[in-house]
Design an enzyme around this catalytic site. Structure first.
Site, PDB file in Angstrom:
ATOM      1  N   ARG A 199     -25.543  -0.328   7.393  1.00  0.00           N
ATOM      2  CA  ARG A 199     -24.716  -1.765   6.650  1.00  0.00           C
ATOM      3  C   ARG A 199     -25.854  -2.527   7.426  1.00  0.00           C
ATOM      4  O   ARG A 199     -26.040  -4.172   7.850  1.00  0.00           O
ATOM      5  CB  ARG A 199     -24.180  -2.238   6.207  1.00  0.00           C
ATOM      6  N   GLU A 213     -20.275  -4.817  10.338  1.00  0.00           N
ATOM      7  CA  GLU A 213     -20.210  -3.830  10.861  1.00  0.00           C
ATOM      8  C   GLU A 213     -22.200  -4.520  11.614  1.00  0.00           C
ATOM      9  O   GLU A 213     -22.703  -4.405  12.577  1.00  0.00           O
ATOM     10  CB  GLU A 213     -21.411  -2.540  10.202  1.00  0.00           C
ATOM     11  N   LYS A 223       0.951  -1.405  -0.169  1.00  0.00           N
ATOM     12  CA  LYS A 223       0.068  -0.028  -0.485  1.00  0.00           C
ATOM     13  C   LYS A 223       0.901   1.507  -0.133  1.00  0.00           C
ATOM     14  O   LYS A 223       1.753   1.959   0.783  1.00  0.00           O
ATOM     15  CB  LYS A 223      -1.121  -0.312   1.236  1.00  0.00           C
TER      16      LYS A 223
END
Length: 612
Positions: free
Chosen positions: A386, A358, A272
């Site tokens: 969600r 979630e 990354k």
């Protein structure tokens, strides 16, 4: 070598030219993000994967599906957006996420949807008998969400041609949590495994039956120490891990996957932030950034002397956790974003990051509430969507003592439609047992959080991204159930009713009205549900025009709740709500977005003046 990204014929380019292209893509992304802000390290990490996708597949024909789309900038540049890329995340400019009206296959802003979309696309392609293959690019962090596995389960059974690129950088926004991520990151680099597997296949073709059986069992045993086991047991082909920054490997793997005409996972290991030394590796702060100096990496944004609402939440919860030992907390892959990072580090047995999950976050805390703990669920307003069923089924029905701390309520700016926190009042208010309230400033945030600890039943409070508008203009009141606060009281026929950050906006308009010699009443509702019926009935005797200031959708919002109250009590009140109209709100600086919606202070002032 310098490139124009427009009208490139990638398929005619050599690997050496493609490597130069990768350098140019990174330079362009760093340049624009350093000026506009945006998702930096996630995009730098997928440059070669994006080039490979465009090299092997046809983006105009094959569905390119980006999970979350934090990593879609190289794709935007490679698909003809070079001329407008400088407008990235600006109002009326190019979105920082994928959007069909910008030429992308699907909208994305929330995690773990890509494989489900790919499965749906596969079914449609099969029914239409078309020669197309969906390609989904998903990160290892996104594999912590159950939706990804629901899709993998069906895909492995259906056997539709599909390519899933698993971008394994050992990072989501913060460090990914869970066994799957650890399994991927600790797995051996299996170039050896791939060579071994091919040799076993050749052996199986020529060995006698008994030896074939033994070789097959040996290969199956060997797979137990490779990351391919999980996917292959689900019925998907597996290639990798490959070096996601080696273009030859990337292109070769994609060609092989395309030729299989089966569902295939390509496991690509990447870094990354690749290509910008300051951002390379496990640095969560480089995931999403504001404008910064490229040479030093220092932010160009002037530091805000005011605390953010998130910082106030974090500090207050930390103090409460020291005071009350039964307080626990959870975040779904956003420990820094929600302010829970310090609590997780200090109390690792009481505060958890459960990864991008979630639904699990909410239900697991419901069980803890049943066991006598007091959970604080720190979650962005947009992400609580969600876990809506879990709020209803696992918290509200049993009237459990769960606290929902909803960060990023209202307009959040450059992230746009998928992230604006404008629906929570509308989708939570209908739920029995659930209490809704919101602070107007720091002192009220502290009061509300203390109150929430003692409250019986599920309770949710919302607060904005960034700082509160108000400082200490009004003395805080001790929070009492369903009690509002009258902040400015006079005999005016006009009243401003504010909720949360809306109180600050109402105060800004009120001050300008006072400069013109006009007076209004000002109420801080504090509670959206239940409303303070006693105070409102008293207000109705004085003021017959109520202006509602709340950063929520108008349909089902605070204005709707007040309108229902007025009708139920047969009151002769005119309600004008300054909440958001029935449309999704575009990306851009919050001030510019508000002006476009005519919800800036001057526009609101002009509207109010017509009633005097």
């Amino acid at each position: 070598m310098s490139f124009s990204f427009k009208d490139l014929d990638l398929k005619a380019m050599s690997v050496e030219d493609l490597e130069h292209l990768a350098l140019n893509l990174r330079e362009r992304i760093i340049d624009v993000v350093s000026k506009n802000g945006g998702h930096l390290s996630s995009n730098l990490g997928v440059v070669e994967l994006s080039i490979g996708m465009h090299y092997v597949f046809d983006a105009k024909k094959d569905p390119f599906i980006f999970d979350v789309s934090h990593q879609s900038y190289p794709h935007k540049l490679l698909s003809g957006k070079e001329d407008i890329f400088h407008t990235l995340r600006q109002f009326n400019g190019l979105s920082g996420y994928t959007k069909p009206n910008e030429g992308d296959y699907f909208v994305a802003g929330h995690s773990s949807t890509s494989i489900s979309l790919a499965v749906g696309a596969c079914k449609a392609i099969a029914l239409k008998n078309e020669d197309r293959i969906p390609i989904a690019l998903i990160g290892d962090g996104a594999l912590s969400a159950g939706m990804a596995y629901e899709a993998l389960n069906e895909l492995g059974d259906s056997k539709f041609p599909c390519v899933i690129i698993l971008n394994d950088n050992e990072m989501s926004i913060s460090k990914p949590i869970g066994a799957i991520s650890k399994y991927l990151s600790q797995a051996m680099a299996t170039q050896f495994y791939q060579r071994f597997k091919k040799r076993v296949v050749k052996m199986l073709d020529v060995l006698p039956e008994g030896a074939t059986y033994m070789a097959k069992r040996f290969e199956e045993s060997f797979k137990l120490i490779t990351p391919g086991l999980f996917f292959e047991e689900l019925g998907l082909e597996y290639i990798g891990p490959i070096d996601g920054h080696n273009l030859s490997e990337v292109i070769s793997a994609l060609k092989q996957a395309k030729a299989m005409q089966k569902p295939c996972v390509i496991h690509a290991q990447t870094i990354k932030g690749k290509g910008y030394a300051l951002a390379e590796g496990k640095h969560a702060k480089w995931h999403g950034v504001g404008a910064f100096d490229v040479d030093s990496g220092e932010s160009l944004k002037k530091s805000d002397v005011k605390k953010s609402a998130t910082e106030i939440f974090s500090n207050t919860l930390f103090d409460l956790a020291q005071k009350y030992e039964n307080i626990v907390g959870v975040t779904a892959a956003m420990p820094s974003g929600t302010g829970l990072e310090k609590l997780i580090e200090t109390y690792p047995n009481r505060f958890w990051d459960v990864a991008i999950a979630e639904q699990h976050a909410v239900t697991s805390m419901a069980a803890m509430a049943k066991e006598g703990f007091k959970p604080f669920i720190a979650i962005y307003s947009t992400f609580l969507q969600r876990a809506y069923d879990q709020v209803i089924h696992d918290c509200a029905i049993m009237n459990l003592n769960v606290v929902f701390a909803m960060d990023r309520a209202g307009i959040v700016g450059e992230d746009g439609e998928t992230h604006q926190g404008v629906f929570d009042v509308s989708f939570l208010a209908p739920l029995p047992n659930l209490t809704l309230l919101a602070p107007r400033d720091e002192a009220m945030m502290q009061e509300i959080m203390e109150y929430a600890y003692f409250h019986e039943g599920p309770i949710a409070f919302r607060y904005p991204r960034g700082s509160f508008i108000l400082d200490d203009e009004f003395h805080p009141c001790k929070i009492e159930f369903a009690k509002a606060q009258w902040l400015v009281k006079n005999g005016s026929k006009v009243a401003f009713l504010g909720y949360g950050q809306g109180v600050g906006k109402a105060w800004q308009v009120l001050e300008k009205l006072q400069n013109d010699g006009k007076n209004v009443n000002l109420i801080d509702l504090i509670f959206a549900k239940p409303l303070d019926e006693t105070l409102l009935k008293e207000l109705a005797k004085i003021s017959q025009i109520w202006f509602v200031f709340s950063e929520n959708a108008k349909i089902g919002g605070v204005g709707s709740l007040l309108q229902n109250f007025v009708q139920t009590n047969d009151l002769n009140i005119k309600i004008i709500s300054f909440e958001y109209q029935d449309k999704f709100i575009e990306h851009g600086k919050t001030s510019e977005v508000e002006k476009s919606l005519e919800l800036d202070v001057q526009s609101l002032l002009n509207k109010v003046k017509t009633y005097f």
